[in-house]
Structures are given as structure tokens and as C-alpha cells.
Design a protein around this motif. Structure first.
Motif, PDB file in Angstrom:
ATOM      1  N   GLY A  77       0.707  -6.569  -1.551  1.00  0.00           N
ATOM      2  CA  GLY A  77       1.759  -7.226  -2.506  1.00  0.00           C
ATOM      3  C   GLY A  77       1.862  -8.495  -2.162  1.00  0.00           C
ATOM      4  O   GLY A  77       2.132  -9.303  -2.923  1.00  0.00           O
ATOM      5  N   CYS A  81      -0.525 -10.106  -4.767  1.00  0.00           N
ATOM      6  CA  CYS A  81       0.286 -10.300  -6.157  1.00  0.00           C
ATOM      7  C   CYS A  81       1.108 -11.636  -6.189  1.00  0.00           C
ATOM      8  O   CYS A  81       0.915 -12.019  -7.017  1.00  0.00           O
ATOM      9  CB  CYS A  81       0.952  -8.896  -6.232  1.00  0.00           C
ATOM     10  N   SER A 118      -2.410  -7.760 -10.369  1.00  0.00           N
ATOM     11  CA  SER A 118      -1.558  -7.066  -9.524  1.00  0.00           C
ATOM     12  C   SER A 118      -1.566  -5.675  -9.746  1.00  0.00           C
ATOM     13  O   SER A 118      -1.640  -5.029  -8.576  1.00  0.00           O
ATOM     14  CB  SER A 118      -0.049  -7.605  -9.509  1.00  0.00           C
ATOM     15  N   LEU A 122      -2.874  -3.291  -6.545  1.00  0.00           N
ATOM     16  CA  LEU A 122      -2.012  -2.125  -6.039  1.00  0.00           C
ATOM     17  C   LEU A 122      -2.543  -0.989  -6.377  1.00  0.00           C
ATOM     18  O   LEU A 122      -2.431  -0.036  -5.689  1.00  0.00           O
ATOM     19  CB  LEU A 122      -0.705  -2.493  -6.430  1.00  0.00           C
TER      20      LEU A 122
END
Length: 131
Positions: A77, A81, A118, A122
Motif C-alpha cells: 500500500g 498504491c 491499487s 492489493l
């Protein structure tokens, strides 16, 4: 007459309530670009190939165990991301500055693309939790 002019002025100035969200993600992504990415590059692309780290430091088993865990989820993340949203924000405002396309469409394309990538990144980590 003055009231009509005020209403016309209000309708022309539309408040963007989501801008603080995008600027916050832009800022967080910039911090991750500046702090975390150089450390990742140092360890993975320089120290490990030069043999300055133990050989089993990033063995498949160890790297897999680290990546497919809660800290790995947070790592992806922060390193993948957030910089995606940083780049999306830069691209959107760059396109706005050179007057390319419609800002509303560019906003949807840039942030939508960052959100999609993203979710994929993830999602791979979450899928690794269960394998």
C-alpha cells in the motif's frame, strides 16, 4: 437584479469537495516516493546483487512470508498504491495545465486507473494470504 447576478456567480463557482482527498493522497504518495522507494531500491537493486546482504535475506520463502502478511499488505500500500495516486494527481494537473481533454474526464481516468491498479496490487497480496 442583484440577486440574479449573485445566483449566477454561485452557479459558476462550483466547490470541489473531493480535492482535499486527492491532495492528501498526492502528498502521502510523494512522501513514499521520497522516503520508502529509495530504501527499497537500495536493498533490492544494489545491496542484494552486490552480495552485501546475507544470501538468504530475500530468499523466496522469506520474501513470500513477508509479502503475504499484514505488514506486506501495508508495504505494498505504501510503496505501490500511494505513489500511483501521486502520479495520477501529477498527470491530471499536467493535462489540465496544457489544456488537454476535459478535467472531469481526466480526473476519472487518472484516479480510476490508480484505484484499479491499487486494487490489483492489493488483491494479489490478499490472494497470497490464502495460498
Amino acid at each position: 437584479m442583484e440577486k440574479i447576478a449573485m445566483n449566477k456567480h454561485r452557479s459558476q463557482h462550483k466547490q470541489a469537495f473531493d480535492e482535499p482527498l486527492w491532495w492528501g493522497l498526492f502528498s502521502a504518495g510523494g512522501v513514499c516516493f521520497a522516503v520508502l522507494l529509495p530504501a527499497v531500491i537500495l536493498f533490492i537493486a544494489i545491496l542484494l546483487p552486490l552480495g552485501l546482504l546475507p544470501a538468504d535475506a530475500l530468499s523466496y520463502e522469506r520474501a513470500s512470508a513477508l509479502l503475504f502478511s499484514v505488514p506486506g499488505f501495508l508495504f505494498v500500500g505504501a510503496v505501490v498504491c500511494l505513489p500511483l495516486f501521486h502520479a495520477a494527481h501529477r498527470l491530471r494537473h499536467g493535462l489540465f495545465d496544457i489544456s488537454v481533454g476535459n478535467d472531469a474526464l481526466n480526473k476519472k481516468l487518472m484516479y480510476g486507473g490508480a484505484a484499479l491498479l491499487s486494487i490489483v496490487a492489493l488483491g494479489i497480496v490478499v490472494a497470497g494470504f490464502f495460498s
